[in-house]
Design a protein around this motif. Sequence first.
Motif, short mmCIF file in Angstrom:
data_model
loop_
_atom_site.label_atom_id
_atom_site.label_comp_id
_atom_site.label_asym_id
_atom_site.label_seq_id
_atom_site.Cartn_x
_atom_site.Cartn_y
_atom_site.Cartn_z
N UNK A 127 0.44 1.39 2.57
CA UNK A 127 0.06 0.58 3.74
C UNK A 127 -1.33 -0.02 3.56
N UNK A 128 -2.14 0.62 2.75
CA UNK A 128 -3.51 0.16 2.52
C UNK A 128 -3.65 -0.63 1.23
N UNK A 129 -2.52 -1.06 0.65
CA UNK A 129 -2.58 -1.97 -0.48
C UNK A 129 -2.29 -1.40 -1.85
N UNK A 130 -2.08 -0.10 -1.99
CA UNK A 130 -1.74 0.46 -3.30
C UNK A 130 -0.37 -0.06 -3.71
N UNK A 131 -0.22 -0.43 -4.97
CA UNK A 131 1.06 -0.96 -5.45
C UNK A 131 1.51 -0.32 -6.76
N UNK A 132 0.59 0.05 -7.61
CA UNK A 132 0.97 0.55 -8.94
C UNK A 132 0.85 2.07 -8.99
N UNK A 133 1.50 2.64 -10.00
CA UNK A 133 1.40 4.07 -10.25
C UNK A 133 -0.07 4.47 -10.34
N UNK A 152 10.82 8.60 -2.71
CA UNK A 152 10.59 7.60 -1.67
C UNK A 152 11.38 6.33 -1.93
N UNK A 153 11.55 5.99 -3.20
CA UNK A 153 12.36 4.83 -3.56
C UNK A 153 13.84 5.11 -3.31
N UNK A 154 14.30 6.28 -3.71
CA UNK A 154 15.72 6.65 -3.52
C UNK A 154 16.09 6.69 -2.04
N UNK A 155 15.15 7.09 -1.20
CA UNK A 155 15.42 7.18 0.25
C UNK A 155 15.12 5.88 0.99
N UNK A 156 14.75 4.83 0.25
CA UNK A 156 14.61 3.53 0.86
C UNK A 156 13.31 3.27 1.61
N UNK A 178 5.26 -1.02 -6.63
CA UNK A 178 5.95 -0.47 -5.47
C UNK A 178 5.52 -1.24 -4.23
N UNK A 179 6.49 -1.46 -3.34
CA UNK A 179 6.21 -2.11 -2.08
C UNK A 179 6.94 -1.37 -0.97
N UNK A 180 6.35 -1.36 0.20
CA UNK A 180 7.00 -0.71 1.34
C UNK A 180 8.21 -1.53 1.78
N UNK A 181 9.29 -0.84 2.09
CA UNK A 181 10.45 -1.47 2.70
C UNK A 181 10.23 -1.50 4.21
N UNK A 182 11.17 -2.08 4.93
CA UNK A 182 11.06 -2.05 6.39
C UNK A 182 11.03 -0.62 6.91
N UNK A 183 11.83 0.27 6.29
CA UNK A 183 11.83 1.67 6.70
C UNK A 183 10.47 2.32 6.44
N UNK A 184 9.85 1.99 5.31
CA UNK A 184 8.52 2.51 5.02
C UNK A 184 7.48 1.98 5.99
N UNK A 185 7.55 0.67 6.28
CA UNK A 185 6.62 0.06 7.23
C UNK A 185 6.78 0.65 8.63
N UNK A 186 8.00 1.07 8.96
CA UNK A 186 8.25 1.65 10.28
C UNK A 186 7.56 3.00 10.47
#
Length: 144
Positions: free
Chosen positions: A32-38, A59-63, A78-86
């Motif tokens: 949420x704070x901008x991290x994207x890579x491993x 986290x990827x497997x669970x969407x 990695x990017x947040x999905x709608x479920x992650x953003x929720x």
Amino acid sequence: MERDWTDPTCPVARTLDLVGDRWSLLIVRDAMDGARSFTDFQQRTGIARNILTDRLRKLTAHGLLAQVEAPTGRRRLYTLTDAGKALFPVIVTLRQWGEHHAFEPDETHSILVDTSGAPVPALLPATPDGAPLTSDTTSVRRPA
């Protein structure tokens, strides 16, 4: 995907089965704070590589996260999905609880601010007419 749930009828238990360990929520927080890579996640959290690999995979497997091609094409991000953003209100509520209960009154800590730089106001559950909801004013209705 079939799962063994801790408590199959409880949404809180199911949520904790998916994101209830320390590292998963910190990874979501950092996404949420901008991290994207491993590397971003590892540097921000200090998590061991093997644990980070496991949590990112989960986290990827669970969407909650999705992998996308990096602009350079050399690795995946990695990017947040709608479920992650929720999970944003959950993270904010945990943060606000921590600000009040995990720090001494004069101890410094980070502050979540909106786009104008103002601290984010307390998130409080409320009825449709604005009355506050608490554990004293709610109950759980279990399936028959």
